[in-house]
Write a protein that holds these residues in place. Structure first.
Motif, PDB file in Angstrom:
ATOM      1  N   ALA A 158       0.852  -1.306   0.078  1.00 30.98           N
ATOM      2  CA  ALA A 158       0.132  -0.091   0.129  1.00 30.98           C
ATOM      3  C   ALA A 158       0.916   1.307  -0.047  1.00 30.98           C
ATOM      4  O   ALA A 158       1.933   1.249   0.453  1.00 30.98           O
ATOM      5  N   PRO A 159       0.377   2.391  -0.334  1.00 34.96           N
ATOM      6  CA  PRO A 159       1.186   3.550  -0.475  1.00 34.96           C
ATOM      7  C   PRO A 159       1.098   4.033   1.018  1.00 34.96           C
ATOM      8  O   PRO A 159       0.358   4.057   1.795  1.00 34.96           O
ATOM      9  N   TYR A 171      -9.845   2.573  -4.491  1.00 28.76           N
ATOM     10  CA  TYR A 171      -8.913   2.835  -5.457  1.00 28.76           C
ATOM     11  C   TYR A 171      -8.618   1.506  -6.366  1.00 28.76           C
ATOM     12  O   TYR A 171      -8.619   0.488  -5.512  1.00 28.76           O
ATOM     13  N   PHE A 221      -5.690  -4.815  -8.313  1.00 30.22           N
ATOM     14  CA  PHE A 221      -5.426  -4.493  -6.870  1.00 30.22           C
ATOM     15  C   PHE A 221      -6.209  -3.551  -6.306  1.00 30.22           C
ATOM     16  O   PHE A 221      -6.286  -2.445  -7.064  1.00 30.22           O
ATOM     17  N   LEU A 276      -7.376  -0.936  -3.359  1.00 28.24           N
ATOM     18  CA  LEU A 276      -7.081  -0.335  -2.338  1.00 28.24           C
ATOM     19  C   LEU A 276      -8.167   0.483  -1.557  1.00 28.24           C
ATOM     20  O   LEU A 276      -8.732   1.314  -2.078  1.00 28.24           O
ATOM     21  N   GLY A 335      -5.331   0.691   3.490  1.00 27.84           N
ATOM     22  CA  GLY A 335      -5.311  -0.907   3.815  1.00 27.84           C
ATOM     23  C   GLY A 335      -4.076  -1.621   3.097  1.00 27.84           C
ATOM     24  O   GLY A 335      -3.435  -0.891   2.261  1.00 27.84           O
TER      25      GLY A 335
END
Lengths: 111, 114
Positions: free
Chosen positions: A42-43, B35, B88, B90, B106
Motif C-alpha cells: 500500500a502507499p 481505488y 489490486f 486499495l 489498507g
C-alpha cells in the motif's frame, strides 16, 4: 476534471539526489500529497503541501507552486531502499473533497 | 492500534459472479475511498464517501457498488458488469473536509478472475 502528470521512470545512483516532478490541472485545489509505494504494498504518506514553497522532512523535501500547477519531490542521499514508486496526488473540492492520484514515477536506485 | 483493514488479501472469482471486498477502519475517519490499481499504473478512484449513508462515484465507478451504513465500514462489491475486474484494490480513509487530510491505506486486496 483533474489531470496529473509525472515521469514514468527514473534511475539514480545510491548517495545521489533525485528530483521527481509533478504537474497538475484541477479546479478546487486543496493540497498536494506525495506517497511512496513499494511493489505489492500500500502507499505510505510522505509529504503535504498546500501553500507555495518548500517543505523539508529529513532526506525528503517537497515543493509546490500553485500558480504553475507544479510540484517536485526531492530525495537526498539516496538509499537502495528508496527504490519504489512515488505517487503525486491532488486533493480537490469539487462537490465534495476527493484525492486523485497520478500514475506514479518508478524510481530505480542503483549501486 | 488504530488502522485500516482490508480482507481478504487474495480473492479469486469466477466470471459472472459478484464479489464483495471488505474495508474496516478504527481511525474515526469520516471519509473513505476505494481505488483500483493495475500493474504499473497509478491509483484510480472508484467510489468515495465523506459521511455515513452518503457516497459519490469516482472516475471508474461502472461495474462497482458500495455502501456506507457504518462509519467504520465501506465494502466494495465488484459486480458481473465489471468487464475487467482483475486488479489490486486499495481502500483508504482520511479526515473529511479540507486541510491535511492524508489518506491511510489498507494492505489491499488482489482480485483475480478465473
Amino acid at each position: 476534471g483533474q489531470n496529473i502528470d509525472q515521469p514514468t521512470e527514473m534511475t539514480a545512483t545510491e548517495g545521489a539526489i533525485v528530483q521527481i516532478n509533478c504537474t497538475y490541472q484541477t479546479s478546487g485545489f486543496n493540497g498536494l500529497f506525495w506517497y511512496q509505494q513499494h511493489a505489492g504494498e500500500a502507499p505510505t504518506f510522505l509529504s503535504y503541501n498546500v501553500l507555495d514553497g518548500l517543505e523539508e522532512k529529513g532526506r525528503f523535501s517537497s515543493f509546490l507552486s500553485r500558480s504553475k500547477g507544479y510540484s517536485y519531490l526531492l530525495l537526498k542521499e539516496l538509499q537502495m531502499k528508496d527504490s519504489a514508486s512515488y505517487l503525486c496526488a491532488v486533493r480537490a473540492h469539487t462537490g465534495g473533497f476527493k484525492t486523485i492520484f497520478g500514475a506514479g514515477t518508478r524510481l530505480f536506485v542503483k549501486a | 492500534d488504530g488502522g485500516i483493514t482490508q480482507s481478504p488479501k487474495y480473492l479469486f472469482r469466477k466470471e459472472g459472479q459478484n464479489v464483495t471486498l471488505s474495508c474496516e477502519q478504527n481511525l474515526n475517519h469520516d471519509a473513505m475511498y476505494w481505488y483500483r490499481q493495475d500493474p504499473g499504473q497509478g491509483l484510480r478512484l472508484i467510489y468515495y464517501s465523506q459521511i455515513v449513508n452518503d457516497f459519490q462515484k469516482g472516475d471508474i465507478a461502472e461495474g462497482y457498488s458500495v455502501s456506507r451504513e457504518k462509519k467504520e465500514s465501506f465494502p466494495l462489491t465488484v459486480t458481473s458488469a465489471q468487464k475487467n475486474p482483475t486488479a489490486f484494490y486499495l481502500c483508504a480513509s482520511s479526515t473529511a473536509g479540507g486541510g491535511r487530510a492524508e489518506a491511510f491505506f489498507g494492505q489491499g486486496t488482489r482480485l483475480t478472475v478465473v
